[in-house]
Design a protein around this motif. Sequence first.
Motif, PDB file in Angstrom:
ATOM      1  N   GLU A 180     -27.295 -66.576 -33.919  1.00 33.73           N
ATOM      2  CA  GLU A 180     -27.590 -67.844 -34.607  1.00 33.73           C
ATOM      3  C   GLU A 180     -26.287 -68.458 -35.146  1.00 33.73           C
ATOM      4  OE1 GLU A 180     -30.782 -69.044 -34.583  1.00 33.73           O
ATOM      5  OE2 GLU A 180     -29.757 -70.834 -35.365  1.00 33.73           O
ATOM      6  N   GLY A 181     -25.871 -69.582 -34.578  1.00 28.66           N
ATOM      7  CA  GLY A 181     -24.718 -70.322 -35.093  1.00 28.66           C
ATOM      8  C   GLY A 181     -23.366 -69.689 -34.837  1.00 28.66           C
TER       9      GLY A 181
ATOM     10  N   PHE B 262     -26.341 -59.110 -31.637  1.00 29.88           N
ATOM     11  CA  PHE B 262     -26.456 -60.476 -31.119  1.00 29.88           C
ATOM     12  C   PHE B 262     -27.720 -60.596 -30.268  1.00 29.88           C
ATOM     13  CE2 PHE B 262     -22.071 -59.918 -32.201  1.00 29.88           C
ATOM     14  CZ  PHE B 262     -21.657 -61.162 -32.673  1.00 29.88           C
ATOM     15  N   GLU B 263     -28.311 -61.808 -30.298  1.00 33.21           N
ATOM     16  CA  GLU B 263     -29.528 -62.036 -29.501  1.00 33.21           C
ATOM     17  C   GLU B 263     -29.234 -62.025 -28.007  1.00 33.21           C
ATOM     18  OE1 GLU B 263     -32.674 -65.155 -30.279  1.00 33.21           O
ATOM     19  OE2 GLU B 263     -31.197 -65.625 -31.819  1.00 33.21           O
ATOM     20  N   SER B 264     -28.075 -62.628 -27.636  1.00 27.35           N
ATOM     21  CA  SER B 264     -27.753 -62.831 -26.219  1.00 27.35           C
ATOM     22  C   SER B 264     -26.449 -62.142 -25.858  1.00 27.35           C
ATOM     23  CB  SER B 264     -27.555 -64.320 -25.919  1.00 27.35           C
ATOM     24  OG  SER B 264     -28.654 -65.068 -26.349  1.00 27.35           O
TER      25      SER B 264
END
Length: 250
Positions: A206-207, A126-128
């Motif tokens: 994302e999403g 995950f990005e975050s």
Amino acid sequence: MSKLRVAVLGAKGRIGSEAVRAVEAAQDMELVAALGRGDRLEALTEAGAQVVVELTTPDSVMENLDFCVGHGIHAVVGTTGWTEDRLAQLNGWLAASPETGVLIAPNFSIGAVLTMKFAQIAAPYFESVEVVELHHPNKVDAPSGTATRTAQLIAEARSKAGCAPQPDATTTALDGARGANVDGVPVHAVRLRGLLAHQEVLLGGEGETLTVRHDSLHHSSFMPGILLGARRVTTTPGLTFGLEHFLDLG
Ligand SMILES: NC(=O)c1ccc[n+]([C@@H]2O[C@H](COP(=O)([O-])OP(=O)(O)OC[C@H]3O[C@@H](n4cnc5c(N)ncnc54)[C@H](O)[C@@H]3O)[C@@H](O)[C@H]2O)c1
Ligand SMILES: O=C(O)C1=N[C@H](C(=O)O)CCC1
């Protein structure tokens, strides 16, 4: 078979008083001392304690461990406030007493240990990632030891996987609004009457988002981990950091 001789330090505290009852109820253990603030540590050697369960405060734990390790008494430690400097000092004492074992467990509950593991596994995908811990308002330290450890494990996993820094466009913020920065992972601490010990790890890509949440609803949640730690620490010399190593999850 002879029973394991266990003492509790911080015996009148919230978790210490529960640990006293758990040790008394364990068939294979004998509670040989239950000490509070101001009690003489020599009572531990006089009682022949083999293992000390240390559940006091960050300002007391080092003096207590200095005594225990110096007298060859194994220790199971739930007290928070661990820094690199403190761990180095403890490792120095253990080097001089190589048969003694110390387990430091940021959290003794199986659900919290699994939360840390799940967060570690998920974090690189995950990005975050942010950590929110929620505790009773009598807790003296923030963020919690569990949240700090969770953030460190997340940061290690992301660094190993070569993840980019987290996206965050914040340019103006009130002090504390983005939480504490633990190795690049924001950690937020809530103190609320009615709560005991809770944690959410929020992951975003994302999403989609993924939330891993754990709730300790009673101090009994920590007792199986403390008893397991007391049994295993006697045959595990040196420093073990995290109950996961005694659950084959390390
Ligand atoms: N690892 C875990 O799973 C876990 C779970 C719950 C709490 N904790 C940690 O355990 C610690 C205690 O939490 P609590 O909620 O029971 O706090 P508390 O304030 O209710 O209890 C601490 C007790 O230790 C006593 N004490 C202080 N110094 C002492 C000393 N030198 N010798 C003997 N007793 C001493 C205090 O008088 C008090 O009774 C905190 O650091 C907390 O974060 C860890
Ligand atoms: O109640 C507390 O205080 C707790 N402390 C530990 C921490 O700081 O992570 C474990 C959870 C309960």
